[in-house]
Design a protein around this motif. Structure first.
Motif, PDB file in Angstrom:
ATOM      1  N   SER A   1     -10.339   1.172 -13.011  1.00 52.42           N
ATOM      2  CA  SER A   1      -9.437   0.034 -12.963  1.00 52.42           C
ATOM      3  C   SER A   1      -8.885  -0.171 -11.548  1.00 52.42           C
ATOM      4  CB  SER A   1      -8.261   0.241 -13.919  1.00 52.42           C
ATOM      5  OG  SER A   1      -7.548   1.392 -13.537  1.00 52.42           O
ATOM      6  N   ILE A   2      -8.456  -1.393 -11.301  1.00 57.29           N
ATOM      7  CA  ILE A   2      -7.857  -1.692 -10.000  1.00 57.29           C
ATOM      8  C   ILE A   2      -6.657  -0.797  -9.764  1.00 57.29           C
ATOM      9  CG2 ILE A   2      -6.819  -3.486  -8.566  1.00 57.29           C
ATOM     10  CD1 ILE A   2      -8.311  -5.528  -9.948  1.00 57.29           C
ATOM     11  N   LEU A   3      -5.883  -0.568 -10.837  1.00 55.22           N
ATOM     12  CA  LEU A   3      -4.680   0.242 -10.686  1.00 55.22           C
ATOM     13  C   LEU A   3      -5.023   1.654 -10.226  1.00 55.22           C
ATOM     14  CD1 LEU A   3      -1.631   0.133 -10.985  1.00 55.22           C
ATOM     15  CD2 LEU A   3      -1.888   1.038 -13.280  1.00 55.22           C
ATOM     16  N   ALA A   4      -6.042   2.261 -10.890  1.00 54.48           N
ATOM     17  CA  ALA A   4      -6.456   3.609 -10.484  1.00 54.48           C
ATOM     18  C   ALA A   4      -6.897   3.588  -9.024  1.00 54.48           C
ATOM     19  CB  ALA A   4      -7.581   4.113 -11.380  1.00 54.48           C
ATOM     20  N   GLY A   5      -7.629   2.539  -8.646  1.00 58.17           N
ATOM     21  CA  GLY A   5      -8.067   2.409  -7.264  1.00 58.17           C
ATOM     22  C   GLY A   5      -6.897   2.282  -6.309  1.00 58.17           C
ATOM     23  N   ALA A   6      -5.923   1.460  -6.718  1.00 55.21           N
ATOM     24  CA  ALA A   6      -4.775   1.235  -5.842  1.00 55.21           C
ATOM     25  C   ALA A   6      -3.971   2.516  -5.656  1.00 55.21           C
ATOM     26  CB  ALA A   6      -3.877   0.138  -6.405  1.00 55.21           C
ATOM     27  N   ILE A   7      -3.856   3.308  -6.735  1.00 59.90           N
ATOM     28  CA  ILE A   7      -3.097   4.552  -6.607  1.00 59.90           C
ATOM     29  C   ILE A   7      -3.851   5.543  -5.726  1.00 59.90           C
ATOM     30  CG2 ILE A   7      -2.094   6.493  -7.852  1.00 59.90           C
ATOM     31  CD1 ILE A   7      -1.649   4.632 -10.206  1.00 59.90           C
ATOM     32  N   ALA A   8      -5.174   5.607  -5.916  1.00 59.15           N
ATOM     33  CA  ALA A   8      -5.972   6.501  -5.071  1.00 59.15           C
ATOM     34  C   ALA A   8      -5.831   6.091  -3.610  1.00 59.15           C
ATOM     35  CB  ALA A   8      -7.435   6.463  -5.495  1.00 59.15           C
ATOM     36  N   LEU A   9      -5.902   4.788  -3.356  1.00 58.99           N
ATOM     37  CA  LEU A   9      -5.776   4.329  -1.976  1.00 58.99           C
ATOM     38  C   LEU A   9      -4.371   4.561  -1.433  1.00 58.99           C
ATOM     39  CD1 LEU A   9      -7.860   1.055  -1.799  1.00 58.99           C
ATOM     40  CD2 LEU A   9      -8.404   3.338  -0.975  1.00 58.99           C
ATOM     41  N   THR A  10      -3.392   4.592  -2.334  1.00 61.71           N
ATOM     42  CA  THR A  10      -2.027   4.895  -1.892  1.00 61.71           C
ATOM     43  C   THR A  10      -1.966   6.309  -1.330  1.00 61.71           C
ATOM     44  OG1 THR A  10      -1.029   3.381  -3.455  1.00 61.71           O
ATOM     45  CG2 THR A  10       0.356   5.156  -2.663  1.00 61.71           C
ATOM     46  N   PHE A  11      -2.623   7.256  -2.014  1.00 64.94           N
ATOM     47  CA  PHE A  11      -2.678   8.627  -1.501  1.00 64.94           C
ATOM     48  C   PHE A  11      -3.254   8.660  -0.108  1.00 64.94           C
ATOM     49  CE2 PHE A  11      -2.946  10.177  -6.050  1.00 64.94           C
ATOM     50  CZ  PHE A  11      -1.636  10.570  -6.050  1.00 64.94           C
ATOM     51  N   PHE A  12      -4.239   7.814   0.053  1.00 65.22           N
ATOM     52  CA  PHE A  12      -5.037   7.756   1.240  1.00 65.22           C
ATOM     53  C   PHE A  12      -4.240   7.121   2.375  1.00 65.22           C
ATOM     54  CE2 PHE A  12      -8.743   5.469   3.126  1.00 65.22           C
ATOM     55  CZ  PHE A  12      -9.413   6.597   3.515  1.00 65.22           C
ATOM     56  N   ASN A  13      -3.412   6.176   1.983  1.00 63.46           N
ATOM     57  CA  ASN A  13      -2.680   5.310   2.884  1.00 63.46           C
ATOM     58  C   ASN A  13      -1.340   5.883   3.286  1.00 63.46           C
ATOM     59  OD1 ASN A  13      -2.859   2.958   4.088  1.00 63.46           O
ATOM     60  ND2 ASN A  13      -2.433   1.677   2.338  1.00 63.46           N
ATOM     61  N   LEU A  14      -0.723   6.566   2.331  1.00 62.89           N
ATOM     62  CA  LEU A  14       0.656   7.002   2.464  1.00 62.89           C
ATOM     63  C   LEU A  14       0.919   7.823   3.726  1.00 62.89           C
ATOM     64  CD1 LEU A  14       2.868   6.163   0.693  1.00 62.89           C
ATOM     65  CD2 LEU A  14       2.550   8.186  -0.710  1.00 62.89           C
ATOM     66  N   PRO A  15       0.082   8.831   4.011  1.00 60.44           N
ATOM     67  CA  PRO A  15       0.374   9.653   5.189  1.00 60.44           C
ATOM     68  C   PRO A  15       0.421   8.825   6.469  1.00 60.44           C
ATOM     69  CG  PRO A  15      -1.447  10.566   3.934  1.00 60.44           C
ATOM     70  CD  PRO A  15      -1.125   9.265   3.312  1.00 60.44           C
ATOM     71  N   LEU A  16      -0.595   7.997   6.661  1.00 58.79           N
ATOM     72  CA  LEU A  16      -0.652   7.185   7.878  1.00 58.79           C
ATOM     73  C   LEU A  16       0.538   6.259   7.981  1.00 58.79           C
ATOM     74  CD1 LEU A  16      -4.276   5.935   8.412  1.00 58.79           C
ATOM     75  CD2 LEU A  16      -2.892   7.381   9.877  1.00 58.79           C
ATOM     76  N   LEU A  17       0.803   5.587   6.883  1.00 61.69           N
ATOM     77  CA  LEU A  17       1.871   4.597   6.870  1.00 61.69           C
ATOM     78  C   LEU A  17       3.223   5.269   7.107  1.00 61.69           C
ATOM     79  CD1 LEU A  17       1.549   1.625   6.564  1.00 61.69           C
ATOM     80  CD2 LEU A  17       1.984   1.823   4.124  1.00 61.69           C
TER      81      LEU A  17
ATOM     82  N   PRO B   1      -4.574  -5.673 -13.862  1.00 62.94           N
ATOM     83  CA  PRO B   1      -4.797  -4.513 -13.008  1.00 62.94           C
ATOM     84  C   PRO B   1      -5.583  -3.405 -13.698  1.00 62.94           C
ATOM     85  CG  PRO B   1      -2.545  -4.528 -13.813  1.00 62.94           C
ATOM     86  CD  PRO B   1      -3.186  -5.769 -14.345  1.00 62.94           C
ATOM     87  N   MET B   2      -5.830  -3.554 -15.009  1.00 62.83           N
ATOM     88  CA  MET B   2      -6.515  -2.479 -15.721  1.00 62.83           C
ATOM     89  C   MET B   2      -8.018  -2.726 -15.856  1.00 62.83           C
ATOM     90  SD  MET B   2      -4.009  -0.611 -15.974  1.00 62.83           S
ATOM     91  CE  MET B   2      -4.683   0.775 -16.868  1.00 62.83           C
ATOM     92  N   ARG B   3      -8.508  -3.803 -15.233  1.00 66.83           N
ATOM     93  CA  ARG B   3      -9.945  -4.060 -15.343  1.00 66.83           C
ATOM     94  C   ARG B   3     -10.673  -3.354 -14.202  1.00 66.83           C
ATOM     95  NH1 ARG B   3     -11.458  -8.004 -11.559  1.00 66.83           N
ATOM     96  NH2 ARG B   3      -9.652  -9.002 -10.604  1.00 66.83           N
ATOM     97  N   PRO B   4     -11.926  -2.964 -14.445  1.00 64.68           N
ATOM     98  CA  PRO B   4     -12.688  -2.392 -13.343  1.00 64.68           C
ATOM     99  C   PRO B   4     -12.931  -3.464 -12.282  1.00 64.68           C
ATOM    100  CG  PRO B   4     -14.069  -2.624 -15.287  1.00 64.68           C
ATOM    101  CD  PRO B   4     -12.693  -3.040 -15.697  1.00 64.68           C
ATOM    102  N   ALA B   5     -13.020  -3.053 -11.046  1.00 63.27           N
ATOM    103  CA  ALA B   5     -13.177  -4.046  -9.993  1.00 63.27           C
ATOM    104  C   ALA B   5     -13.980  -3.487  -8.841  1.00 63.27           C
ATOM    105  CB  ALA B   5     -11.797  -4.484  -9.498  1.00 63.27           C
TER     106      ALA B   5
END
Lengths: 295, 251
Positions: free
Chosen positions: A132-148, A235-239
């Motif tokens: 899902s987009i949400l799972a993707g967004a959360i994963a990318l948040t992990f990825f993004n958070l340190p830099l940001l 946000p719960m659909r695969p994308a």
């Protein structure tokens, strides 16, 4: 060797090194644009992808990428802002904060595949989000958070202490000084950081393959109910995003024009990132002007 | 004359290093007191303890008693934000906010709840006039304060302090980064507001101390050497060290 000669050599060397960087960049960008732009058409941008026949477009993937970016920023920006403000303004200089900083650095060097697999196990499987987009967004948040977080901390840190003293000595509370004076002053730097992170998110594929999935179900762009399965806002659909689409076309694409679509999609990806950069910069300047000088 | 601020045996240490060794000084209402002394004598440290700006520096300990209007400012019940509203400060480096001139001056007022546009306009104008900068900025109130020269910025900062109408204004070498004309204008301002505010000014410039202050305190190596009427002290200092410093034998 006399100083004049040394200076000439050093200057020459610097020019050569810069030229190498510029050549590599120009070459890459040029290759992608020259190969890709001729494949971009209105039809290409506005029609769905075809699995087996030629003539497919990238409409859904393009939208998914943008939607994912927005969702990721909505999740990660407030957290990073809070953490950045804490680290820069409140945290005492002791071993606890040093441990936090080190952990942030470690997190930022995590390979994105690992982040993706982690997101897959935790969100997709364990929490039952599915792809899902949400799972993707959360994963990318992990990825993004340190830099940001690091970026926001640095930007705040670069604001002169004189500004804090001015605020506090005027009888502003600590929070008001930070939110009303330090934060606006740090805004240009923060926006640059957000742009850099957005570029990373937009171009990220590995972390998304296992979280946001590799399929782009047909969605209805007129259905504005985010809870409906066919809504483009759900946000719960695969994308499948643009970057994942490019990866997929090049590894297992069976459409006859896979190569053309992937080069077109790459060009679109770069153009969108460029537009996003310029737009965010203009927006940042506008906000900064609005905040710093009336009219 | 009433004492606005009284300090009793004030000792300040940074870590293990004691910068001030017990200072007793009282500041009277509507007077200008100058703190002079060579670099590193502790005068800025002392000044910054009067509105608790030293709180920002880690590992600083303040002992002794500092009272503002008879309330111990280092007691737990003191609201620091409130204290700093009453004891304003002007710094060595001009530090306007990255906002328009108008917003700079109105900022403190807006935060303390003044919303009436006409009242704000009025206070901004009065404060800028008091700070002798009105004529130079009246046509560009919406311009960013940072686009003005250093001397103008410092006077905008002065107006910002005056706008919130503190009772005491602390000044930490307010003119040492300025050109002579701007310095003179700041001094002019001080003389004109002198009967409404209690002013404590740290300065390296002895002529300035002589020109503007009612009383002068001379600090040396963390001790208060002499404190007296400015005139008396400059003409007839009691201590040899004061006399030597005023005559430029060291410093």
């Amino acid at each position: 060797m006399n100083p004049k000669r040394t200076n000439q050599i050093a200057t020459g060397l610097i020019y050569v090194l810069v030229a190498i960087v510029v050549l590599i960049l120009a070459g890459l960008l040029g290759y992608i644009l020259v190969n890709g732009v001729p494949n971009i058409s209105w039809h290409f941008l506005t029609s769905g992808a075809e699995a087996f026949s030629a003539g497919g477009g990238i409409r859904d993937q393009l939208f998914n990428s943008l939607y994912l970016l927005v969702l990721t920023l909505i999740i990660s920006l407030p957290i990073a802002l809070g953490a950045g403000i804490y680290l820069s303004e409140y945290a005492a200089d002791n071993w606890v904060t040093n441990v936090i900083r080190t952990m942030i650095e470690v997190l930022s060097s995590l390979p994105s595949v690992v982040v993706g697999l982690f997101g897959y196990l935790l969100f997709v499987i364990k929490f039952g989000f599915g792809f899902s987009i949400l799972a993707g967004a959360i994963a990318l948040t992990f990825f993004n958070l340190p830099l940001l977080t690091r970026n926001i901390e640095e930007s705040l840190h670069n604001v002169s202490n004189l500004q804090r003293e001015a605020g506090l000595s005027l009888g502003l509370s600590n929070w008001k000084t930070i939110s009303g004076i330090v934060l606006p002053a740090a805004l240009p730097g923060i926006i640059t950081g957000v742009i850099l992170c957005s570029g990373r998110v937009f171009g990220e594929a590995a972390a998304l393959i296992y979280t946001a999935g590799q399929s782009a179900p047909t969605v209805n762009y007129l259905n504005f109910n985010p809870l409906s399965a066919t809504s483009f806002l759900n946000p719960m659909r695969p994308a499948e995003t643009l970057a994942v689409h490019i990866w997929k076309l090049n590894t297992e694409g069976i459409t006859p024009d896979a190569h053309l679509i992937s080069s077109g999609a790459s060009a679109v990806l770069i153009i969108v990132i460029l537009m996003f950069n310029l737009g965010a910069r203009a927006f940042g300047n506008l906000v900064y002007l609005k905040m710093t000088a009336v009219k | 004359m009433t004492n606005v601020i009284t300090t009793d045996n004030v000792r300040i240490s940074y870590g293990d290093h004691e910068a001030l060794h017990g200072i007793n000084l009282n500041f009277q209402e509507n007077q200008i007191t100058a703190l002079i002394g060579p670099s590193g004598c502790g005068k800025s440290t002392y000044l910054r303890s009067l509105n608790r700006m030293n709180d920002l520096i880690p590992n600083t300990t303040v002992t002794g008693e500092i009272r503002f209007r008879n309330n111990d400012i280092y007691s737990n019940s003191t609201d620091v934000v409130d204290l700093r509203k009453k004891i304003g400060m002007l710094f060595q480096q001009p530090n306007p906010f990255p906002l328009s001139v108008y917003e700079n001056v109105a900022y403190g007022l807006k935060l303390s709840g003044v919303v009436n546009k006409r009242m704000l306009d009025e206070r901004v104008e009065i404060s800028l006039k008091q700070a002798a900068i009105w004529d130079e900025v009246k046509d560009s109130l919406n311009k960013n304060a940072l686009s003005f020269s250093g001397g103008q910025q410092q006077r905008i900062c002065m107006a910002r302090v005056l706008a919130v109408q503190p009772e005491v204004i602390l000044m930490d070498e307010p003119t040492s980064a300025l050109d002579p004309i701007s310095s003179a204008k700041i001094e002019e301002t001080l003389m004109s507001i002198h009967d409404q505010f209690t002013i404590i000014i740290v300065t390296h410039n002895m002529q300035q101390a002589a020109r503007i202050s009612d009383k002068t305190a001379f600090l040396l190596n963390g001790d208060l050497v002499e404190f007296d009427q400015t005139e008396k002290m400059f003409i007839n200092p009691k201590m040899d060290a004061t006399s030597d410093y005023l005559n430029g034998k060291f410093g």
